[in-house]
Write a protein that holds these residues in place. Structure first.
Motif, mmCIF file in Angstrom:
data_model
loop_
_atom_site.group_PDB
_atom_site.id
_atom_site.type_symbol
_atom_site.label_atom_id
_atom_site.label_comp_id
_atom_site.label_asym_id
_atom_site.label_seq_id
_atom_site.Cartn_x
_atom_site.Cartn_y
_atom_site.Cartn_z
ATOM 1 N N GLY A 95 0.784 -1.224 0.000
ATOM 2 C CA GLY A 95 0.000 0.000 0.000
ATOM 3 C C GLY A 95 0.813 1.269 0.000
ATOM 4 N N LEU A 96 2.131 1.155 -0.113
ATOM 5 C CA LEU A 96 2.996 2.328 -0.032
ATOM 6 C C LEU A 96 4.055 2.257 -1.128
ATOM 7 C CD1 LEU A 96 3.936 4.880 1.480
ATOM 8 C CD2 LEU A 96 5.262 3.392 2.973
ATOM 9 N N ARG A 97 4.114 3.280 -1.954
ATOM 10 C CA ARG A 97 5.075 3.298 -3.048
ATOM 11 C C ARG A 97 6.121 4.378 -2.816
ATOM 12 N NH1 ARG A 97 1.572 2.498 -8.677
ATOM 13 N NH2 ARG A 97 0.593 0.526 -8.089
ATOM 14 N N VAL A 98 7.362 3.993 -2.930
ATOM 15 C CA VAL A 98 8.472 4.936 -2.915
ATOM 16 C C VAL A 98 9.287 4.696 -4.180
ATOM 17 C CG1 VAL A 98 8.579 5.085 -0.401
ATOM 18 C CG2 VAL A 98 9.938 3.358 -1.591
ATOM 19 N N PRO A 99 10.037 5.691 -4.642
ATOM 20 C CA PRO A 99 10.845 5.475 -5.851
ATOM 21 C C PRO A 99 11.848 4.345 -5.655
ATOM 22 C CG PRO A 99 10.690 7.810 -5.329
ATOM 23 C CD PRO A 99 10.122 7.072 -4.150
ATOM 24 N N ARG A 100 12.117 3.625 -6.748
ATOM 25 C CA ARG A 100 13.120 2.564 -6.698
ATOM 26 C C ARG A 100 14.509 3.181 -6.572
ATOM 27 N NH1 ARG A 100 15.409 -0.891 -11.777
ATOM 28 N NH2 ARG A 100 16.887 -2.180 -10.605
ATOM 29 N N GLU A 151 -8.176 11.196 -0.608
ATOM 30 C CA GLU A 151 -8.342 9.904 0.053
ATOM 31 C C GLU A 151 -7.201 8.941 -0.276
ATOM 32 O OE1 GLU A 151 -13.221 9.858 0.534
ATOM 33 O OE2 GLU A 151 -12.281 8.661 -1.067
ATOM 34 N N ARG A 152 -6.752 8.935 -1.522
ATOM 35 C CA ARG A 152 -5.621 8.063 -1.877
ATOM 36 C C ARG A 152 -4.360 8.507 -1.134
ATOM 37 N NH1 ARG A 152 -9.721 6.825 -3.795
ATOM 38 N NH2 ARG A 152 -10.217 6.033 -5.876
ATOM 39 N N GLY A 153 -4.179 9.825 -1.040
ATOM 40 C CA GLY A 153 -3.016 10.328 -0.307
ATOM 41 C C GLY A 153 -3.080 9.996 1.165
ATOM 42 N N LEU A 154 -4.257 10.108 1.754
ATOM 43 C CA LEU A 154 -4.436 9.776 3.161
ATOM 44 C C LEU A 154 -4.172 8.294 3.404
ATOM 45 C CD1 LEU A 154 -5.435 10.755 5.994
ATOM 46 C CD2 LEU A 154 -7.719 10.042 5.265
ATOM 47 N N ASP A 155 -4.668 7.446 2.508
ATOM 48 C CA ASP A 155 -4.462 6.003 2.663
ATOM 49 C C ASP A 155 -2.988 5.636 2.562
ATOM 50 O OD1 ASP A 155 -7.192 5.795 2.896
ATOM 51 O OD2 ASP A 155 -7.517 5.036 0.863
ATOM 52 N N ALA A 156 -2.255 6.313 1.661
ATOM 53 C CA ALA A 156 -0.817 6.051 1.541
ATOM 54 C C ALA A 156 -0.093 6.470 2.807
ATOM 55 C CB ALA A 156 -0.247 6.773 0.324
ATOM 56 N N MET A 157 -0.517 7.590 3.402
ATOM 57 C CA MET A 157 0.083 7.997 4.678
ATOM 58 C C MET A 157 -0.214 6.970 5.761
ATOM 59 S SD MET A 157 -0.650 11.376 7.026
ATOM 60 C CE MET A 157 -2.229 10.737 7.574
ATOM 61 N N ASN A 235 3.599 16.257 -1.110
ATOM 62 C CA ASN A 235 4.787 15.405 -1.143
ATOM 63 C C ASN A 235 4.467 14.023 -1.704
ATOM 64 O OD1 ASN A 235 6.841 17.078 -0.294
ATOM 65 N ND2 ASN A 235 6.555 16.617 1.870
ATOM 66 N N GLN A 236 3.412 13.955 -2.526
ATOM 67 C CA GLN A 236 3.040 12.706 -3.172
ATOM 68 C C GLN A 236 2.876 12.950 -4.670
ATOM 69 O OE1 GLN A 236 -0.473 12.091 -0.724
ATOM 70 N NE2 GLN A 236 0.491 10.354 0.270
ATOM 71 N N LEU A 237 3.347 12.007 -5.458
ATOM 72 C CA LEU A 237 3.132 12.057 -6.898
ATOM 73 C C LEU A 237 1.907 11.223 -7.237
ATOM 74 C CD1 LEU A 237 6.774 11.604 -8.271
ATOM 75 C CD2 LEU A 237 5.524 13.731 -7.847
ATOM 76 N N VAL A 252 5.534 8.281 -2.651
ATOM 77 C CA VAL A 252 5.564 9.108 -1.432
ATOM 78 C C VAL A 252 6.992 9.616 -1.284
ATOM 79 C CG1 VAL A 252 5.258 9.128 1.061
ATOM 80 C CG2 VAL A 252 3.714 7.781 -0.373
ATOM 81 N N LEU A 253 7.137 10.944 -1.194
ATOM 82 C CA LEU A 253 8.449 11.582 -1.257
ATOM 83 C C LEU A 253 8.777 12.326 0.037
ATOM 84 C CD1 LEU A 253 8.012 13.209 -4.805
ATOM 85 C CD2 LEU A 253 8.979 10.958 -4.282
ATOM 86 N N ASP A 254 10.027 12.764 0.115
ATOM 87 C CA ASP A 254 10.503 13.716 1.129
ATOM 88 C C ASP A 254 10.354 13.172 2.559
ATOM 89 O OD1 ASP A 254 11.213 15.382 -0.884
ATOM 90 O OD2 ASP A 254 9.513 16.740 -0.670
ATOM 91 N N TRP A 255 11.437 12.547 3.007
ATOM 92 C CA TRP A 255 11.454 11.894 4.310
ATOM 93 C C TRP A 255 12.407 12.609 5.270
ATOM 94 C CZ3 TRP A 255 8.153 7.829 5.244
ATOM 95 C CH2 TRP A 255 7.481 7.311 4.121
#
Length: 369
Positions: A95-100, A151-157, A235-237, A252-255
């Motif tokens: 449920g969480l995507r970060v760049p490879r 909602e998609r952004g909230l779910d990813a968080m 901070n989400q694409l 999901v970006l910027d940590w």
């Protein structure tokens, strides 16, 4: 707001071609680097299209080089290596995507500072500049698209808060491994950053906010979670933006602000930043965005956690963002993008929104000793 890149494109192209060539087989070809018209404060970003043979033919690779900030650091503590480690750990999180991620370079002699390299992700973020409630693809989209993005952004968080942070080797992100208040530690980190960002000038609004947070600090929870920190849709694409049915979080970006603590802090930052980009500028929220009570209920359902302390977390977010804006003002002055007599450190949207929220709590900066 951002700083112009000082790099010569052809020199950078040659350096990156040689560096990549030392890590892959076959001849490397690199196109002229590109990227945002100006690089950000948090990390310099260089976009590169490179080709090399991976054994079954020559293929093009769209890469992102993120360079550790040096002279224009937003935060007093360097978490650049931590960001890379966290993103590496989250690569397989459901449920969480970060760049490879491809490589991490510690040798500062290549680009002047350590850097990480990742694959570029197709997608676009709702912008901060100009703020997405005022213009851009999200404002121009339908109310249904706006709701879907939120909602998609909230779910990813919420997926971040499901991470087994100990099992992923991230226990060192816990500020209180042997006891103590994680919420209190976070407040004191912000206080220390304010002293660093503005050592000579009083900043009455965030100082009043810090005092309120200390006086009203809730008890810590027994089961802390991994907290994203800079948790917001900006901070989400998002990809598939043509339809509410297909839009999804591509990355999901910027940590930079990642830590272990009560994840209601992420929820507070998520809603507060949206509030700041609208109410802090005296413009309405986008009509399709769910209400904040709807948002907290959805987060509670996704995480199984309580959002009881959401308002305290929002004020903490307001204090933190106001302090970030104090620091950014100094960077803009140092770069001569703002005049040295600017009052932007006190009149920016973050301070405006925080001062209004504190006034509703009957807290007034002028009452500070």
């Amino acid at each position: 707001m951002a700083l112009p890149s000082p790099r010569d494109p052809e020199v950078t192209r040659a350096v990156l071609a040689g560096w990549i060539g030392g890590r892959v087989d076959g001849e490397v070809s690199v196109a002229p680097p590109s990227g945002p018209a100006a690089t950000g404060f948090s990390n310099e970003t260089i976009l590169v299209d490179a080709t090399w043979d991976e054994g079954d033919g020559v293929a093009e690779h769209r890469l992102v080089f993120r360079v550790q900030p040096t002279s224009h650091a937003v935060f007093p503590h360097d978490l650049f290596e931590v960001q890379h480690r966290v993103m590496s750990a989250l690569g397989d999180q459901r449920g969480l995507r970060v760049p490879r991620l491809r490589w991490y370079e510690e040798d500062a002699s290549v680009l002047g500072a350590p850097f990480m390299v990742m694959d570029r992700v197709d997608g676009e973020a709702p912008t901060d500049n100009p703020p997405y409630p005022t213009e851009g693809w999200l404002k121009d989209g339908s109310p249904e698209l706006q709701r879907a993005v939120w909602e998609r952004g909230l779910d990813a968080m919420a997926a971040v808060h499901q991470v087994d942070w100990k099992g992923h080797g991230l226990a060192d992100l816990d500020p209180c491994p042997e006891g103590g208040s994680r919420l209190g530690a976070r407040v004191e980190e912000w206080a220390a950053m304010l002293r660093w960002a503005s050592p000579e000038v009083r900043q009455a609004v965030p100082e009043a906010g810090l005092a309120w947070l200390r006086e009203n600090q809730p008890p810590d929870i027994a089961d802390p979670a991994l907290c994203w920190g800079d948790s917001r849709i900006g901070n989400q694409l998002f990809d598939g933006r043509d339809s509410p049915a297909t839009v999804h979080v591509a990355a999901v970006l910027d940590w930079e602000m990642v830590h272990v603590g009560d994840p209601v802090q992420d929820l507070g930052w998520f809603t507060w930043m949206d509030h700041t980009l609208s109410a802090g500028l005296d413009v309405p929220r986008l009509p399709g965005l769910p209400s904040y009570p709807e948002t907290t209920a959805r987060w509670e359902a996704a995480t199984g956690r309580s959002a009881h302390q959401h308002r305290w977390a929002e004020i903490q977010a307001g204090v933190g963002f106001a302090i970030v804006m104090v620091r950014l003002t100094e960077l803009l002055k140092d770069s001569e993008l703002f005049p040295h007599d600017t009052d932007y450190d006190r009149t920016n949207m973050g301070c405006v929104a925080l001062e209004r929220a504190l006034a509703a709590l009957d807290v007034h900066p002028d009452d500070l000793a």
